[in-house]
Every structure is written in structure tokens, then in C-alpha cells.
Design a protein around this motif. Structure first.
Motif, PDB file in Angstrom:
ATOM      1  N   GLN A  42       0.819  -1.204   0.000  1.00  0.00           N
ATOM      2  CA  GLN A  42       0.000   0.000   0.000  1.00  0.00           C
ATOM      3  C   GLN A  42       0.860   1.264   0.000  1.00  0.00           C
ATOM      4  OE1 GLN A  42      -3.272   0.038  -0.490  1.00  0.00           O
ATOM      5  NE2 GLN A  42      -3.147   2.268  -0.646  1.00  0.00           N
ATOM      6  N   LYS A  43       2.007   1.208   0.656  1.00  0.00           N
ATOM      7  CA  LYS A  43       2.931   2.350   0.607  1.00  0.00           C
ATOM      8  C   LYS A  43       3.323   2.653  -0.838  1.00  0.00           C
ATOM      9  CE  LYS A  43       5.100   1.791   5.172  1.00  0.00           C
ATOM     10  NZ  LYS A  43       6.352   1.427   5.889  1.00  0.00           N
ATOM     11  N   LYS A  44       3.596   1.594  -1.599  1.00  0.00           N
ATOM     12  CA  LYS A  44       3.986   1.778  -3.001  1.00  0.00           C
ATOM     13  C   LYS A  44       2.824   2.330  -3.820  1.00  0.00           C
ATOM     14  CE  LYS A  44       7.434  -1.926  -2.818  1.00  0.00           C
ATOM     15  NZ  LYS A  44       7.809  -3.289  -3.313  1.00  0.00           N
ATOM     16  N   ILE A  45       1.605   1.835  -3.554  1.00  0.00           N
ATOM     17  CA  ILE A  45       0.430   2.353  -4.264  1.00  0.00           C
ATOM     18  C   ILE A  45       0.261   3.842  -3.969  1.00  0.00           C
ATOM     19  CG2 ILE A  45      -2.101   2.252  -4.394  1.00  0.00           C
ATOM     20  CD1 ILE A  45      -1.888  -0.761  -3.847  1.00  0.00           C
ATOM     21  N   ASN A  46       0.418   4.222  -2.713  1.00  0.00           N
ATOM     22  CA  ASN A  46       0.273   5.631  -2.334  1.00  0.00           C
ATOM     23  C   ASN A  46       1.321   6.496  -3.015  1.00  0.00           C
ATOM     24  OD1 ASN A  46      -1.797   4.793  -0.690  1.00  0.00           O
ATOM     25  ND2 ASN A  46      -0.683   5.073   1.233  1.00  0.00           N
ATOM     26  N   GLU A  47       2.546   5.989  -3.086  1.00  0.00           N
ATOM     27  CA  GLU A  47       3.610   6.754  -3.737  1.00  0.00           C
ATOM     28  C   GLU A  47       3.357   6.895  -5.229  1.00  0.00           C
ATOM     29  OE1 GLU A  47       7.109   4.572  -2.766  1.00  0.00           O
ATOM     30  OE2 GLU A  47       7.106   5.158  -0.640  1.00  0.00           O
ATOM     31  N   THR A  48       2.949   5.798  -5.862  1.00  0.00           N
ATOM     32  CA  THR A  48       2.695   5.828  -7.301  1.00  0.00           C
ATOM     33  C   THR A  48       1.560   6.778  -7.647  1.00  0.00           C
ATOM     34  OG1 THR A  48       3.475   3.554  -7.537  1.00  0.00           O
ATOM     35  CG2 THR A  48       2.068   4.418  -9.300  1.00  0.00           C
ATOM     36  N   ARG A  49       0.506   6.756  -6.842  1.00  0.00           N
ATOM     37  CA  ARG A  49      -0.672   7.587  -7.103  1.00  0.00           C
ATOM     38  C   ARG A  49      -0.575   8.966  -6.455  1.00  0.00           C
ATOM     39  NH1 ARG A  49      -5.247   5.045  -8.966  1.00  0.00           N
ATOM     40  NH2 ARG A  49      -6.509   6.642  -7.931  1.00  0.00           N
ATOM     41  N   ARG A  50       0.486   9.177  -5.672  1.00  0.00           N
ATOM     42  CA  ARG A  50       0.684  10.448  -4.961  1.00  0.00           C
ATOM     43  C   ARG A  50      -0.555  10.773  -4.125  1.00  0.00           C
ATOM     44  NH1 ARG A  50       3.628  14.222  -9.634  1.00  0.00           N
ATOM     45  NH2 ARG A  50       5.373  12.770 -10.023  1.00  0.00           N
ATOM     46  N   GLN A  51      -0.969   9.818  -3.321  1.00  0.00           N
ATOM     47  CA  GLN A  51      -2.194   9.972  -2.545  1.00  0.00           C
ATOM     48  C   GLN A  51      -1.930   9.837  -1.056  1.00  0.00           C
ATOM     49  OE1 GLN A  51      -4.672   6.718  -3.977  1.00  0.00           O
ATOM     50  NE2 GLN A  51      -3.640   5.218  -2.689  1.00  0.00           N
ATOM     51  N   THR A  52      -2.774  10.448  -0.272  1.00  0.00           N
ATOM     52  CA  THR A  52      -2.778  10.280   1.177  1.00  0.00           C
ATOM     53  C   THR A  52      -4.201   9.898   1.583  1.00  0.00           C
ATOM     54  OG1 THR A  52      -3.223  12.647   1.491  1.00  0.00           O
ATOM     55  CG2 THR A  52      -0.910  11.916   1.585  1.00  0.00           C
ATOM     56  N   PRO A  53      -4.354   9.115   2.641  1.00  0.00           N
ATOM     57  CA  PRO A  53      -5.697   8.672   3.039  1.00  0.00           C
ATOM     58  C   PRO A  53      -6.605   9.840   3.405  1.00  0.00           C
ATOM     59  CG  PRO A  53      -4.020   7.284   4.044  1.00  0.00           C
ATOM     60  CD  PRO A  53      -3.301   8.436   3.427  1.00  0.00           C
ATOM     61  N   PRO A  54      -7.778   9.916   2.807  1.00  0.00           N
ATOM     62  CA  PRO A  54      -8.726  10.986   3.134  1.00  0.00           C
ATOM     63  C   PRO A  54      -9.544  10.644   4.379  1.00  0.00           C
ATOM     64  CG  PRO A  54      -9.632   9.614   1.412  1.00  0.00           C
ATOM     65  CD  PRO A  54      -8.262   9.072   1.706  1.00  0.00           C
ATOM     66  N   ARG A  55     -10.131  11.634   4.977  1.00  0.00           N
ATOM     67  CA  ARG A  55     -10.997  11.418   6.140  1.00  0.00           C
ATOM     68  C   ARG A  55     -12.285  10.733   5.692  1.00  0.00           C
ATOM     69  NH1 ARG A  55     -13.235  10.013  10.240  1.00  0.00           N
ATOM     70  NH2 ARG A  55     -13.884  11.359  11.975  1.00  0.00           N
ATOM     71  N   ARG A  56     -12.618   9.626   6.344  1.00  0.00           N
ATOM     72  CA  ARG A  56     -13.878   8.929   6.090  1.00  0.00           C
ATOM     73  C   ARG A  56     -14.657   8.833   7.405  1.00  0.00           C
ATOM     74  NH1 ARG A  56     -13.157   8.969   0.537  1.00  0.00           N
ATOM     75  NH2 ARG A  56     -11.805   7.275  -0.204  1.00  0.00           N
ATOM     76  N   ASN A  57     -15.978   8.895   7.292  1.00  0.00           N
ATOM     77  CA  ASN A  57     -16.839   8.775   8.457  1.00  0.00           C
ATOM     78  C   ASN A  57     -17.330   7.335   8.550  1.00  0.00           C
ATOM     79  OD1 ASN A  57     -19.335   8.755  10.089  1.00  0.00           O
ATOM     80  ND2 ASN A  57     -19.059  10.971  10.144  1.00  0.00           N
ATOM     81  N   VAL A  58     -16.830   6.595   9.530  1.00  0.00           N
ATOM     82  CA  VAL A  58     -17.121   5.168   9.644  1.00  0.00           C
ATOM     83  C   VAL A  58     -18.611   4.917   9.823  1.00  0.00           C
ATOM     84  CG1 VAL A  58     -16.814   3.148  11.152  1.00  0.00           C
ATOM     85  CG2 VAL A  58     -14.830   4.499  10.426  1.00  0.00           C
ATOM     86  N   LYS A  59     -19.273   5.672  10.692  1.00  0.00           N
ATOM     87  CA  LYS A  59     -20.695   5.452  10.931  1.00  0.00           C
ATOM     88  C   LYS A  59     -21.520   5.692   9.665  1.00  0.00           C
ATOM     89  CE  LYS A  59     -20.793   6.427  15.904  1.00  0.00           C
ATOM     90  NZ  LYS A  59     -21.418   7.223  16.997  1.00  0.00           N
ATOM     91  N   GLU A  60     -21.229   6.783   8.962  1.00  0.00           N
ATOM     92  CA  GLU A  60     -22.004   7.093   7.757  1.00  0.00           C
ATOM     93  C   GLU A  60     -21.833   6.022   6.688  1.00  0.00           C
ATOM     94  OE1 GLU A  60     -20.971  10.969   6.405  1.00  0.00           O
ATOM     95  OE2 GLU A  60     -21.936  12.012   8.103  1.00  0.00           O
TER      96      GLU A  60
END
Length: 422
Positions: free
Chosen positions: A226-244
């Protein structure tokens, strides 16, 4: 609108000829059945010839089954596959069994059709995925319960999981996990439902999941991958609302559930049995009790279920490496394993009971597992009645992985229909 086949002909053991006739003239999706023979060489140097029917016997369209089926699991088959055989080979209140239950497609479809059910899988994760969908709470009940759970604090955080989740989202996931594990011995139907939905929202490739973009939701990559996927896509995890997200997925799963179907599922759930044993030694299942078994075993070493489900197992407190899953690379070893499974199926099936055994495609068609299945079943006193090949023209999996249809992966269902011999 739920998928419906042309009206099938239900039968008991002596009427298998009617199934052959129906398959031979099947044209529900606009093309005739191709009828051939498959010659299988047995170990005593004799041959048997098995009628083989190829067609599109159930639709390749997505979202064509009951909404309760819409959870992800690696290498699962479509609900239309078990429905095809359940409608033709059983009647109401007959007992349907799956020794390799997985996400529970056979079990749920049989219950929706008013059949009693037994499901087995050596992975305890399987029951967690299946059981809640036989006794689903209402969306109102889920909202009330999840609003009562404090997801703002967690005692322990797995910081390595921040490659998948925003820090605040990870707190909510860990808090929910702790709530469920603390109540593990007395979870009610609503808690079990929330646990099941959360399992299916852990990782995926859309905002409907808790995670940043990753592989399709039927498997979880490693932290390093997943680290490699994040680097390749230049992404960081966004805030998600678990309950919603849990509430939204709940409404989707319950979309087709009306009061009559809820009552039917409740009746089936009352007598349902779930076991967690090796499929070759299911001691909790009564001999000569099962009318029809429908299953799809692990295909050699094609899928590593432990690796795929490591994150789900963590969430419910299971060490995936300690689950004795079958990963068998050698064909001869796989045949021996399946032979032992068939001996056990012979024990639990009623006289003239049936097994629909799906094997798919492996190793680019170089290994014909259907022939190996016939040899294994023959040793356990099963007769091969027919091979049904459901030929697909499109698969969602092929699209998600960006591969050409019929070039990689499983593009046909290959089912051997077997009958218990005297």
C-alpha cells in the motif's frame, strides 16, 4: 428487479434426464446450447464419457441478484449459480450444504429460496460474513446502535495502518473493533451486522470504503504494497466517516428485503447450522441428511485467502496465519484432498443426493479441474451426470484489474454435477 430464470423443472433423484433435456434446449439469453462430450480417463485405464453443456445459463450482468449478496470476497461465484441448481434439484425445506462456504453465496441463496441450510468453512471469518445476513436488523436498529457506540477514542492504534486510513478514521475503526471484541461472546444480531458491514468496508477503491484507494475490496494488500500504491498515485488517506459508511452500505444491502422475505430468513436462520471444520471431516453434520451440496473449493494455489483476508481477520481478532487453509500447488495432492472431501460428502448426502462442484479455470486452461474432480468423485462412489460450462462475455473482475476478458482470470464457471451412487 431480481433475476429470474425460465421456469425450471424440479426433480428428485430419478428425474435427471429432465435436466439433460432442459439444458439441451436452453435459450433464455438468445443462443443455443453447445452440446459435447468430455472423455475422462480413469486411473484404471478405462474411460467415461460425460455430457457437457456450454451456454450462458445465467446472466453476466452485475446487480442481478438479491441485494443481501452485495459483499465482496475473493473468487466467489454469482448467486445465480447456486440458484440454478437449487431450483432444479430441491424443493422447499430441503437441506442445502456448502462445505467451502466462503462469503456464503450458496447458503444465502438457498435461504432466500426457502431451503434449510448448513454451511462449513475452516476459516472462522466465513461465519462472520454469512450469519448476520440470515437475520438482518432494520436500518433504524443499526443507526440507533451505532449512534450509541463511542468511536472518538481507542485504547490501541495500529499506526502502520495509517497507510490505508486517515488518523481520525483509524481511531474510529480501532474503537469499533474494541467495542465488538469486548462483546465477542454476546453480540446480538445488530452488533453482528455492524461487524459484518465494517469488514466489507475496510479497504476498497472508492469513497464508499474506509480506506484510501487500494485494490478491489475482495482482498487487502500488505502495508508495504500500500505504501507503493500511495507513492505511485501520490495519494494520502482521506478522512472517512465510519458510521455514515456503515449506514449507507446497510441501506444498500437491505434494499430488496421486504417483510415476507425477512420472515422467511428468520425461519431458516432458526434451524441453520454453521460449522468450522476441515471439509473432509465434518463430524457435526448428520449422515444422510443433505439433499444437495453446492460448493467451490480452493483452486490449487490460485488464491491465498490468508494473505487476502489478513486485515479482516485482524478486525475480528483472528490470527490469519493460524487458520489451516488449503493452498495445494500440486495437482495430484489436490486430487487426493478432493477425494477425501467427496468421501465425506457421500456420508452426509441422502441416497441419490446431488453435488454441484464448481472449479472455474486455472493455469490458462492447461489444467482441467473438472476432469480431476470426476476422478476424485468416482473413487468416493459418485456418478458424474454432466458438466455445465457457463460461458461469460464480461466479468467485473476483469474490468477492475484492467485485463482483457477471456485472457486472464476465471471467465467461465465449470460445474460438475454428481449424483451419490448406491
Amino acid at each position: 428487479m431480481l433475476f429470474e430464470l425460465n421456469k425450471p423443472m424440479r426433480l428428485r433423484g430419478g428425474d435427471i434426464d429432465r435436466v439433460h433435456r432442459e439444458l439441451g434446449v436452453f435459450e433464455t439469453f438468445g443462443r443455443p446450447t453447445v452440446i459435447t462430450n468430455t472423455t475422462v480417463e480413469l486411473e484404471n485405464n478405462s474411460d467415461i464419457v460425460v455430457p457437457t453443456y456450454t451456454n450462458e445459463f445465467w446472466t453476466s450482468r452485475q446487480r442481478a441478484a438479491h441485494s443481501l449478496h452485495e459483499i465482496s470476497y475473493r473468487a466467489c461465484f454469482k448467486p445465480q449459480l447456486p440458484r440454478f441448481f437449487i431450483e432444479r434439484l430441491t424443493k422447499k425445506d430441503d437441506l442445502v450444504y456448502d462445505p467451502f462456504m466462503g462469503r456464503g453465496t450458496t447458503i444465502l441463496e438457498a435461504a432466500l429460496l426457502g431451503r434449510r441450510v448448513i454451511g462449513n468453512d475452516i476459516n472462522p471469518l466465513s461465519r462472520v460474513l454469512v450469519e448476520p445476513r440470515l437475520s438482518p436488523p432494520s436500518a433504524i436498529q443499526v443507526k440507533k446502535r451505532i449512534d450509541e457506540i463511542d468511536l472518538t477514542r481507542a485504547n490501541e492504534l495500529r499506526e502502520d495502518l495509517m497507510v490505508f486510513y486517515h488518523p481520525d478514521t483509524l481511531v474510529e475503526i480501532c474503537a469499533l473493533r474494541e467495542y465488538l471484541l469486548e462483546r465477542a461472546n454476546y453480540l446480538d444480531d445488530t452488533d453482528k451486522w455492524i461487524q459484518m458491514v465494517a469488514l466489507n468496508r475496510l479497504t476498497g477503491h472508492s469513497p464508499g470504503f474506509f480506506s484510501v484507494y487500494t485494490l478491489p475490496p475482495n482482498q487487502a494488500v500488505s502495508v508495504e504494497s500500500q505504501k507503493k500504491i500511495n507513492e505511485t498515485r501520490r495519494q494520502t488517506p482521506p478522512r472517512r466517516n465510519v458510521k455514515e459508511i456503515i449506514l449507507k452500505k446497510t441501506r444498500t444491502l437491505l434494499a430488496d428485503l421486504d417483510p415476507a422475505m425477512r420472515d422467511k430468513l428468520g425461519r431458516i436462520r432458526a434451524s441453520a447450522k454453521f460449522t468450522c471444520e476441515d471439509s473432509e471431516a465434518t463430524l457435526e453434520i448428520e449422515s444422510s441428511s443433505v439433499d444437495l451440496a453446492i460448493t467451490s473449493p480452493p483452486f490449487l494455489d490460485i488464491v491465498n485467502y490468508a494473505a487476502d483476508n489478513w486485515l479482516r481477520c485482524w478486525f475480528i481478532g483472528i490470527n490469519a496465519n493460524r487458520v489451516n487453509l488449503s493452498i495445494i500447488p500440486k495437482v495430484e495432492d489436490w486430487q487426493r484432498k478432493m477425494t477425501r472431501v467427496f468421501f465425506e460428502l457421500h456420508r452426509v448426502l441422502k441416497p441419490e443426493g446431488f453435488v454441484a462442484f464448481e472449479v472455474g479455470e486455472v493455469r490458462n486452461g492447461k489444467v482441467l479441474l473438472e476432469e480431476i474432480v470426476i476422478r476424485a468423485a468416482r473413487q468416493a462412489a459418485f456418478d458424474a451426470e454432466l458438466i455445465l460450462i457457463n460461458s461469460q462475455t464480461f466479468t467485473k473482475t476483469a474490468n477492475a484489474w484492467g485485463v482483457s476478458n477471456n485472457s486472464k482470470g476465471t471467465n467461465t464457471n465449470r460445474i460438475v454435477l454428481l449424483k451419490k451412487a448406491d
